[in-house]
Design a protein around this motif. Structure first.
Motif, PDB file in Angstrom:
ATOM      1  N   GLY A  23       0.816  -1.300   0.109  1.00  0.00           N
ATOM      2  CA  GLY A  23      -0.053   0.045   0.022  1.00  0.00           C
ATOM      3  C   GLY A  23       0.842   1.198  -0.041  1.00  0.00           C
ATOM      4  N   LYS A  24       0.337   2.279  -0.189  1.00  0.00           N
ATOM      5  CA  LYS A  24       0.736   3.659  -0.193  1.00  0.00           C
ATOM      6  C   LYS A  24       0.483   4.404   0.804  1.00  0.00           C
ATOM      7  N   VAL A  25       1.279   5.175   1.745  1.00  0.00           N
ATOM      8  CA  VAL A  25       0.804   6.003   2.774  1.00  0.00           C
ATOM      9  C   VAL A  25       0.758   7.410   2.167  1.00  0.00           C
ATOM     10  N   LYS A  26      -0.479   8.208   2.475  1.00  0.00           N
ATOM     11  CA  LYS A  26      -0.724   9.222   1.824  1.00  0.00           C
ATOM     12  C   LYS A  26       0.292  10.252   2.620  1.00  0.00           C
ATOM     13  N   ARG A  27       0.778  11.346   1.854  1.00  0.00           N
ATOM     14  CA  ARG A  27       1.776  12.376   2.405  1.00  0.00           C
ATOM     15  C   ARG A  27       0.739  13.169   3.254  1.00  0.00           C
ATOM     16  N   SER A  28       1.389  12.990   4.448  1.00  0.00           N
ATOM     17  CA  SER A  28       0.648  13.920   5.560  1.00  0.00           C
ATOM     18  C   SER A  28       1.754  14.007   6.713  1.00  0.00           C
ATOM     19  N   SER A  29       1.726  15.033   7.236  1.00  0.00           N
ATOM     20  CA  SER A  29       2.702  15.593   8.491  1.00  0.00           C
ATOM     21  C   SER A  29       1.786  15.077   9.744  1.00  0.00           C
ATOM     22  N   LYS A  30       0.642  14.749   9.434  1.00  0.00           N
ATOM     23  CA  LYS A  30      -0.193  14.031  10.946  1.00  0.00           C
ATOM     24  C   LYS A  30       0.106  12.576  11.199  1.00  0.00           C
ATOM     25  N   ILE A  31       0.835  11.894  10.026  1.00  0.00           N
ATOM     26  CA  ILE A  31       1.031  10.302  10.412  1.00  0.00           C
ATOM     27  C   ILE A  31       2.426  10.330  10.851  1.00  0.00           C
ATOM     28  N   ALA A  32       2.836   9.577  11.905  1.00  0.00           N
ATOM     29  CA  ALA A  32       4.250   9.341  12.273  1.00  0.00           C
ATOM     30  C   ALA A  32       4.657   7.922  12.246  1.00  0.00           C
ATOM     31  N   PHE A  33       6.048   7.659  12.112  1.00  0.00           N
ATOM     32  CA  PHE A  33       6.316   6.181  12.040  1.00  0.00           C
ATOM     33  C   PHE A  33       7.547   6.056  12.937  1.00  0.00           C
ATOM     34  N   ILE A  34       7.974   4.852  13.475  1.00  0.00           N
ATOM     35  CA  ILE A  34       9.223   5.073  14.260  1.00  0.00           C
ATOM     36  C   ILE A  34      10.265   4.251  13.225  1.00  0.00           C
ATOM     37  N   GLY A  37      14.584   4.177  15.942  1.00  0.00           N
ATOM     38  CA  GLY A  37      14.045   4.572  17.100  1.00  0.00           C
ATOM     39  C   GLY A  37      13.442   5.869  17.295  1.00  0.00           C
ATOM     40  N   LYS A  38      13.487   6.718  16.524  1.00  0.00           N
ATOM     41  CA  LYS A  38      13.041   8.139  16.449  1.00  0.00           C
ATOM     42  C   LYS A  38      11.728   8.126  15.657  1.00  0.00           C
ATOM     43  N   LYS A  39      10.864   8.955  15.864  1.00  0.00           N
ATOM     44  CA  LYS A  39       9.390   9.219  15.461  1.00  0.00           C
ATOM     45  C   LYS A  39       9.642  10.335  14.350  1.00  0.00           C
ATOM     46  N   ILE A  40       9.222   9.794  13.162  1.00  0.00           N
ATOM     47  CA  ILE A  40       9.348  10.735  12.030  1.00  0.00           C
ATOM     48  C   ILE A  40       7.976  10.789  11.121  1.00  0.00           C
ATOM     49  N   ASN A  41       7.773  11.792  10.386  1.00  0.00           N
ATOM     50  CA  ASN A  41       6.619  12.045   9.653  1.00  0.00           C
ATOM     51  C   ASN A  41       7.063  11.133   8.218  1.00  0.00           C
ATOM     52  N   ILE A  42       5.975  10.904   7.441  1.00  0.00           N
ATOM     53  CA  ILE A  42       5.983  10.298   6.302  1.00  0.00           C
ATOM     54  C   ILE A  42       6.969  11.139   5.273  1.00  0.00           C
ATOM     55  N   LEU A  43       6.854  12.402   5.315  1.00  0.00           N
ATOM     56  CA  LEU A  43       7.848  13.205   4.389  1.00  0.00           C
ATOM     57  C   LEU A  43       9.257  12.930   4.614  1.00  0.00           C
TER      58      LEU A  43
END
Length: 51
Positions: A23-34, A37-43
């Motif tokens: 799948g593809k994750v929509k570009r959004s600054s509201k979605i974060a990933f680990i 060990g760091k929490k970053i946004n999709i961009l």
């Protein structure tokens, strides 16, 4: 799902039944990933992947 755009929560839920996903994750600054060990946004994650 009938959309290419997915959310991390959906991936987590579906992975609990041991099904691989594409799948593809929509570009959004509201979605974060680990990542590493760091929490970053999709961009930021896209920038890392493009290196």
């Amino acid at each position: 799902m009938d959309s290419w755009y997915s959310f991390p929560v959906a991936f987590d839920e579906i992975k609990t039944i041991i099904v691989d996903l594409i799948g593809k994750v929509k570009r959004s600054s509201k979605i974060a990933f680990i990542f590493n060990g760091k929490k970053i946004n999709i961009l930021s994650l896209y920038k890392i992947a493009m290196k």
